[in-house]
Design a protein around this motif. Sequence first.
Motif, short mmCIF file in Angstrom:
data_model
loop_
_atom_site.label_atom_id
_atom_site.label_comp_id
_atom_site.label_asym_id
_atom_site.label_seq_id
_atom_site.Cartn_x
_atom_site.Cartn_y
_atom_site.Cartn_z
N TYR A 8 0.83 -1.20 0.00
CA TYR A 8 0.00 0.00 0.00
C TYR A 8 0.86 1.25 0.00
O TYR A 8 1.97 1.26 0.50
N SER A 9 0.33 2.31 -0.58
CA SER A 9 1.00 3.61 -0.54
C SER A 9 0.01 4.63 0.04
O SER A 9 -1.13 4.28 0.36
N SER A 10 0.42 5.89 0.12
CA SER A 10 -0.43 6.90 0.72
C SER A 10 -1.75 7.09 -0.04
O SER A 10 -2.76 7.46 0.56
N LYS A 11 -1.79 6.79 -1.32
CA LYS A 11 -3.03 6.94 -2.08
C LYS A 11 -4.07 5.88 -1.72
O LYS A 11 -5.23 5.99 -2.08
N ASP A 12 -3.66 4.85 -0.96
CA ASP A 12 -4.57 3.76 -0.59
C ASP A 12 -5.15 3.90 0.82
O ASP A 12 -5.70 2.95 1.36
N PHE A 13 -5.06 5.11 1.40
CA PHE A 13 -5.51 5.29 2.77
C PHE A 13 -6.98 4.88 2.95
O PHE A 13 -7.36 4.34 3.97
N HIS A 14 -7.80 5.11 1.95
CA HIS A 14 -9.22 4.78 2.03
C HIS A 14 -9.47 3.27 2.10
O HIS A 14 -10.57 2.84 2.38
N ARG A 15 -8.45 2.47 1.89
CA ARG A 15 -8.60 1.01 1.93
C ARG A 15 -8.37 0.44 3.32
O ARG A 15 -8.22 -0.76 3.48
N THR A 16 -8.34 1.29 4.32
CA THR A 16 -8.21 0.83 5.70
C THR A 16 -9.61 0.49 6.20
O THR A 16 -10.48 1.36 6.26
N PHE A 17 -9.83 -0.76 6.52
CA PHE A 17 -11.16 -1.22 6.90
C PHE A 17 -11.32 -1.34 8.40
O PHE A 17 -10.35 -1.55 9.13
N ALA A 18 -12.55 -1.24 8.86
CA ALA A 18 -12.85 -1.31 10.29
C ALA A 18 -12.70 -2.71 10.84
O ALA A 18 -12.46 -2.89 12.02
N ARG A 19 -12.83 -3.73 10.00
CA ARG A 19 -12.75 -5.11 10.47
C ARG A 19 -11.63 -5.84 9.74
O ARG A 19 -11.61 -5.91 8.51
N PRO A 20 -10.70 -6.43 10.50
CA PRO A 20 -9.64 -7.21 9.84
C PRO A 20 -10.18 -8.52 9.30
O PRO A 20 -11.23 -9.00 9.73
N ASN A 21 -9.46 -9.09 8.37
CA ASN A 21 -9.80 -10.40 7.83
C ASN A 21 -8.86 -11.44 8.41
O ASN A 21 -7.68 -11.19 8.58
N TYR A 22 -9.40 -12.62 8.71
CA TYR A 22 -8.58 -13.73 9.15
C TYR A 22 -7.84 -14.28 7.95
O TYR A 22 -8.43 -14.53 6.91
N GLU A 23 -6.52 -14.45 8.10
CA GLU A 23 -5.73 -15.06 7.05
C GLU A 23 -5.17 -16.37 7.56
O GLU A 23 -4.43 -16.39 8.55
N LYS A 24 -5.54 -17.46 6.93
CA LYS A 24 -5.04 -18.77 7.34
C LYS A 24 -3.54 -18.85 7.10
O LYS A 24 -3.06 -18.48 6.04
N VAL A 25 -2.81 -19.29 8.11
CA VAL A 25 -1.36 -19.43 7.99
C VAL A 25 -1.01 -20.90 7.83
O VAL A 25 -1.80 -21.78 8.15
N GLY A 26 0.17 -21.15 7.34
CA GLY A 26 0.58 -22.52 7.06
C GLY A 26 1.09 -23.28 8.27
O GLY A 26 1.21 -24.49 8.23
N LYS A 27 1.40 -22.58 9.36
CA LYS A 27 2.01 -23.25 10.50
C LYS A 27 1.48 -22.65 11.80
O LYS A 27 1.60 -21.46 12.03
N LEU A 28 0.90 -23.48 12.64
CA LEU A 28 0.36 -23.02 13.92
C LEU A 28 1.16 -23.50 15.12
O LEU A 28 0.95 -23.02 16.23
N ILE A 29 2.04 -24.47 14.92
CA ILE A 29 2.81 -25.01 16.04
C ILE A 29 4.24 -25.31 15.60
O ILE A 29 4.47 -25.74 14.47
N HIS A 30 5.17 -25.05 16.50
CA HIS A 30 6.57 -25.43 16.30
C HIS A 30 6.90 -26.38 17.45
O HIS A 30 7.08 -25.95 18.57
N ARG A 31 6.94 -27.64 17.14
CA ARG A 31 7.16 -28.66 18.17
C ARG A 31 8.64 -28.79 18.52
O ARG A 31 9.50 -28.66 17.66
N ASP A 32 8.88 -29.07 19.79
CA ASP A 32 10.21 -29.42 20.28
C ASP A 32 11.28 -28.43 19.79
O ASP A 32 12.26 -28.82 19.14
N VAL A 33 11.09 -27.17 20.13
CA VAL A 33 11.91 -26.07 19.61
C VAL A 33 13.41 -26.31 19.79
O VAL A 33 14.19 -26.15 18.87
N GLU A 34 13.81 -26.72 20.99
CA GLU A 34 15.25 -26.88 21.26
C GLU A 34 15.88 -28.00 20.46
O GLU A 34 17.08 -27.99 20.21
N HIS A 35 15.10 -28.97 20.03
CA HIS A 35 15.66 -30.08 19.26
C HIS A 35 15.59 -29.84 17.76
O HIS A 35 16.03 -30.68 16.98
#
Length: 153
Positions: A8-35
């Motif tokens: 986005y640039s300054s000309k897109d200010f009007h595209r700021t919406f009152a409600r965010p959209n949920y965006e599905k992510v590819g990873k929700l958990i990182h198991r056994d971080v230290e290993h």
Amino acid sequence: METTEKKYSSKDFHRTFARPNYEKVGKLIHRDVEHSGEHDQFSTERKHPVFFVDLPTKNVSMTLGGLLPGQVTNRHRHTYETILFVIEGSGWTEIEGERVEWKAGDAVYIPCWAWHSHGNLSGKGRARYIACENAPQLQNLGVALREEEGRDL
């Protein structure tokens, strides 16, 4: 499937919406971080083991830090805030010349751009902590800086 991220640039200010959209992510958990592996470059610079939590957050990061018996890190500073939560052992953090001692269960705040280092008080046991930072947020804005004493001066 190729994804194109909208810039986005300054000309897109009007595209700021009152409600965010949920965006599905590819990873929700990182198991056994230290290993899943120590971050070699970061661990070498800081002189202690560091394990990154690999999740797709755009605003906060989390790492597991460890200090071996008697170990002291390099002094460093960064433009992002840090909160350490100590999960094992005891030690100290020196922030702009002021040393605070900590133990398991304590939380330590490190302000933006403050020179700091960490040390383990024990000569026998390790110390471990979780570090939470707003680094990704500042990186995405292009204003994150990190400086290691003696390296970047």
